[in-house]
Design an enzyme around this catalytic site. Structure first.
Site, mmCIF file in Angstrom:
data_model
loop_
_atom_site.group_PDB
_atom_site.id
_atom_site.type_symbol
_atom_site.label_atom_id
_atom_site.label_comp_id
_atom_site.label_asym_id
_atom_site.label_seq_id
_atom_site.Cartn_x
_atom_site.Cartn_y
_atom_site.Cartn_z
ATOM 1 N N ASN A 50 -10.667 -4.191 -1.358
ATOM 2 C CA ASN A 50 -10.551 -3.166 -2.393
ATOM 3 C C ASN A 50 -9.620 -3.593 -3.519
ATOM 4 O O ASN A 50 -8.699 -4.375 -3.293
ATOM 5 C CB ASN A 50 -10.038 -1.865 -1.768
ATOM 6 N N ARG B 151 0.836 -1.206 0.000
ATOM 7 C CA ARG B 151 0.000 0.000 0.000
ATOM 8 C C ARG B 151 0.873 1.258 0.000
ATOM 9 O O ARG B 151 0.554 2.239 -0.678
ATOM 10 C CB ARG B 151 -0.917 0.001 1.219
ATOM 11 N N CYS C 57 -19.168 -1.874 0.883
ATOM 12 C CA CYS C 57 -18.330 -0.723 1.209
ATOM 13 C C CYS C 57 -18.999 0.015 2.366
ATOM 14 O O CYS C 57 -20.217 -0.021 2.518
ATOM 15 C CB CYS C 57 -18.201 0.199 -0.007
ATOM 16 N N HIS D 137 -16.545 3.710 -4.664
ATOM 17 C CA HIS D 137 -15.643 4.855 -4.478
ATOM 18 C C HIS D 137 -15.813 5.913 -5.567
ATOM 19 O O HIS D 137 -14.893 6.682 -5.850
ATOM 20 C CB HIS D 137 -14.181 4.397 -4.374
ATOM 21 N N TYR E 292 -14.355 10.335 -1.890
ATOM 22 C CA TYR E 292 -13.434 9.892 -2.939
ATOM 23 C C TYR E 292 -13.510 10.791 -4.175
ATOM 24 O O TYR E 292 -12.584 10.805 -4.988
ATOM 25 C CB TYR E 292 -13.729 8.447 -3.338
#
Length: 421
Positions: free
Chosen positions: A144, A90, A164, A194, A244
């Site tokens: 995700n 990440r 989500c 998102h 987002y």
């Protein structure tokens, strides 16, 4: 009822376990299996999870294992919350795109594509094992990028629904502003994972009067502050975008910010170390307050609600989930995965009708849907050309020089996870 959590060693898990304990009448679990290859983390999380169940007098048992086949054998539902490559991957997703002046984020843009490429093959392997042991089991995907991963599962014929926590978080915020209980708030929630907008807010159900205009008039400044967008933009749009959308509506501003502060991955990694130290304390028998800062707020309540509805044990009749479009949004392909209100039951999720979508939002949805199609092709079949095409199609990238450079960086940083590379 047996429920399995793949990625059960996550620091998220006590949040989920707390929800299972509190809402046991909605979802009566006899066995909860936490599966994770990280044995050390699993031991700490498993210990705290058992203490949470004991504190709240939950009659079910919690088992832990590193053996995936054993974990999913006989499960009625399997929740996926895994992170291939961990926080280290990440960290890369959030940093190398910045070299090209593009947003670095783990679920969208170039970083989101990298995560999809690492994740889709692993998730499909897990789902195949679930199907071999119990073809009737539901797969609930919280991994995700949820839209792409859920589409991969559905295209492979699995019984899957994507989840989500953005919608349930907004529902809770709006309920507090309106002075009502959260279950009373129904969102006209439309978009892709998102990439969503609240086009209506109704108190009392899908047929109730829309109170969104008044919500913006009375609380627009507060909502805009939470989203880190200017109130004038919300007034101009007349809808409430998810946070987002800031990556799209304020892209360059976000890039400047990200270049001047530690990555979210670094913050989360530090938080996880502190949480795991807390989890090791045998006196701790409830989720610590620090966990609220980790992310995933209200995830447990959304997961319990969805699992209960799918397994026929209750749950609210309408829930925001990720499911096949199948004509709900006529400007998108039927096999696009959309995030909308749906009727959820033992046969799965059926999206509710959606009012015509303004071109301002429909255009961006169509663009990102095309990207998600190309991203899934790259995840399933590999190849530099497919990666380049997916990046070129993404509205946060879009220029061939950026796409070329980002393709090289993506492959270089993820080679160990890409069988074709």
């Amino acid at each position: 009822m047996k429920l399995t959590v793949v990625g059960g060693g996550s620091t998220y898990t006590p949040e989920l376990v707390d929800g299972f304990a509190r809402l046991r009448d909605t979802l009566p679990i006899e066995e909860l299996v936490l599966m994770d290859p990280a044995e050390d983390r699993l031991a700490l999380v498993g210990g705290l999870s058992r203490r949470i169940f004991a504190r709240q007098d939950h009659p079910g048992r919690i088992t832990t294992t590193t053996d995936l086949d054993r974990a999913v054998d006989g499960a009625d539902a399997v929740l996926l919350q895994l992170r291939v490559g961990g926080q280290a991957a990440r960290e890369q997703d959030e940093t190398w795109p910045l070299d090209c002046g593009c947003v670095g984020q783990e679920t969208t843009g170039a970083g989101g594509l990298a995560k999809a490429l690492r994740t889709v093959p692993v998730v499909l392997d897990i789902a195949d094992r679930v199907r071999r042991t119990n073809p009737d089991a539901w797969i609930i995907d919280f991994t995700n990028p949820v839209g792409i991963v859920t589409r991969a599962l559905l295209e492979a014929g699995h019984k899957a629904v994507g989840l989500c926590n953005v919608a349930i978080g907004l529902q809770r915020k709006f309920a507090a502003l309106l002075g009502v209980e959260p279950p009373e708030v129904h969102l006209d929630h439309v978009g892709l994972n998102h990439l969503t907008w609240e086009t209506g807010v109704r108190v009392g159900g899908p047929e109730a009067e829309d109170v969104l205009p008044g919500l913006l008039t009375d609380h627009g400044d507060t909502i805009a502050s939470d989203l880190r967008l200017p109130p004038a933009l919300l007034n101009n749009l007349g809808v409430i975008p998810s946070y987002y959308l800031r990556y799209y509506y304020a892209h360059d501003e976000v890039v400047r910010e990200l270049r001047t502060k530690p990555s979210r991955a670094a913050e989360v990694a530090a938080m996880e170390r502190e949480l795991l130290t807390m989890y090791a304390d045998p006196a701790l028998d409830e989720k610590p307050k620090l966990l609220a800062k980790r992310g995933g707020a209200y995830y447990s309540e959304a997961a319990v609600d969805l699992a209960a509805a799918l397994l026929g044990g209750g749950g609210t009749p309408y829930q925001v989930v990720n499911a096949y479009n199948r004509g709900t949004l006529p400007f998108l392909p039927d096999d696009a995965v959309i995030e909308v209100q749906a009727a959820v039951g033992a046969k799965g999720a059926s999206p509710l009708p959606v009012s015509p979508v303004d071109p301002l939002y429909a255009g961006l949805m169509a663009n990102v849907t095309a990207y998600e199609h190309l991203a899934l092709e790259a995840a399933l079949h590999g190849g530099r050309t497919r990666v380049f095409q997916a990046l070129l199609s993404h509205p946060l990238i879009g220029q061939y020089e950026y796409a070329e450079a980002l393709t090289d960086r993506l492959i270089a940083h993820n080679r160990e996870h890409l069988a074709w590379a």
